[in-house]
Motif scaffolding. Sequence first.
Motif, PDB file in Angstrom:
ATOM      1  N   LYS A  16       7.083  13.438   3.322  1.00  0.00           N
ATOM      2  CA  LYS A  16       6.570  12.289   2.577  1.00  0.00           C
ATOM      3  C   LYS A  16       7.152  12.318   1.165  1.00  0.00           C
ATOM      4  CE  LYS A  16       2.263  11.644   5.023  1.00  0.00           C
ATOM      5  NZ  LYS A  16       0.836  11.440   4.908  1.00  0.00           N
ATOM      6  N   GLU A  38      11.756   5.427   7.052  1.00  0.00           N
ATOM      7  CA  GLU A  38      12.701   4.590   7.776  1.00  0.00           C
ATOM      8  C   GLU A  38      14.114   4.717   7.217  1.00  0.00           C
ATOM      9  OE1 GLU A  38      13.035  -0.066   7.811  1.00  0.00           O
ATOM     10  OE2 GLU A  38      11.302   0.597   8.973  1.00  0.00           O
ATOM     11  N   TYR A  56      10.223   4.848   3.113  1.00  0.00           N
ATOM     12  CA  TYR A  56      10.916   6.110   2.838  1.00  0.00           C
ATOM     13  C   TYR A  56      11.328   6.795   4.137  1.00  0.00           C
ATOM     14  CZ  TYR A  56      11.735  10.828   1.072  1.00  0.00           C
ATOM     15  OH  TYR A  56      12.277  12.033   0.772  1.00  0.00           O
ATOM     16  N   THR A  67       0.849  -1.197   0.000  1.00  0.00           N
ATOM     17  CA  THR A  67       0.000   0.000   0.000  1.00  0.00           C
ATOM     18  C   THR A  67       0.883   1.245   0.000  1.00  0.00           C
ATOM     19  OG1 THR A  67      -0.074   0.099   2.413  1.00  0.00           O
ATOM     20  CG2 THR A  67      -1.775  -1.223   1.324  1.00  0.00           C
ATOM     21  N   ASP A  68       0.261   2.391  -0.196  1.00  0.00           N
ATOM     22  CA  ASP A  68       1.006   3.647  -0.149  1.00  0.00           C
ATOM     23  C   ASP A  68       1.651   3.862   1.218  1.00  0.00           C
ATOM     24  OD1 ASP A  68       0.522   4.338  -2.770  1.00  0.00           O
ATOM     25  OD2 ASP A  68      -1.285   5.492  -2.298  1.00  0.00           O
ATOM     26  N   GLU A  69       0.982   3.399   2.270  1.00  0.00           N
ATOM     27  CA  GLU A  69       1.535   3.536   3.617  1.00  0.00           C
ATOM     28  C   GLU A  69       2.824   2.735   3.770  1.00  0.00           C
ATOM     29  OE1 GLU A  69      -1.846   2.700   3.230  1.00  0.00           O
ATOM     30  OE2 GLU A  69      -2.468   4.774   3.519  1.00  0.00           O
ATOM     31  N   ASP A  70       2.912   1.571   3.121  1.00  0.00           N
ATOM     32  CA  ASP A  70       4.138   0.776   3.165  1.00  0.00           C
ATOM     33  C   ASP A  70       5.301   1.522   2.520  1.00  0.00           C
ATOM     34  OD1 ASP A  70       2.831  -1.378   4.402  1.00  0.00           O
ATOM     35  OD2 ASP A  70       2.272  -2.248   2.465  1.00  0.00           O
ATOM     36  N   TYR A  71       5.052   2.139   1.372  1.00  0.00           N
ATOM     37  CA  TYR A  71       6.095   2.908   0.695  1.00  0.00           C
ATOM     38  C   TYR A  71       6.517   4.122   1.522  1.00  0.00           C
ATOM     39  CZ  TYR A  71       5.182   0.168  -3.517  1.00  0.00           C
ATOM     40  OH  TYR A  71       5.046  -0.859  -4.414  1.00  0.00           O
ATOM     41  N   GLU A  72       5.546   4.796   2.133  1.00  0.00           N
ATOM     42  CA  GLU A  72       5.861   5.962   2.956  1.00  0.00           C
ATOM     43  C   GLU A  72       6.655   5.559   4.196  1.00  0.00           C
ATOM     44  OE1 GLU A  72       2.200   7.991   3.738  1.00  0.00           O
ATOM     45  OE2 GLU A  72       1.911   8.504   1.623  1.00  0.00           O
ATOM     46  N   ALA A  73       6.304   4.428   4.812  1.00  0.00           N
ATOM     47  CA  ALA A  73       7.041   3.948   5.981  1.00  0.00           C
ATOM     48  C   ALA A  73       8.477   3.576   5.598  1.00  0.00           C
ATOM     49  CB  ALA A  73       6.326   2.750   6.597  1.00  0.00           C
TER      50      ALA A  73
END
Length: 102
Positions: free
Chosen positions: A83, A76, A74, A66-72
């Motif tokens: 963002k 990290e 990034y 999900t987009d949240e996985d990519y943001e996390a």
Amino acid sequence: YDEFLENYRIKAIVKKYSDFIRYPIKMEETVNKPKEGSENEFEEVQEEQTVNSMVPIWRKNKSELTDEDYEAFYAEKHYGFDKPLTHVHISVDGAVRYNSIL
């Protein structure tokens, strides 16, 4: 050297240097859980938890992320609070095979 005995410091070191090792790195951690039959009382329990994620995000199928996985990911690896503007997940298979996230 006392700081290297703290659980949060050990977790941070494992996340930074060994997050994508394919074998689980486990630590015993103290967790507060509610006592049976009581809503307001808690007890401390030792629980074994896996610290590393074992599978790099770029090796996962992009349909299961999900987009949240990519943001996390990034946040990290970038160590920033902003963002990402966008992301591109590429898997190429041919004479040379590679996976990447831009």
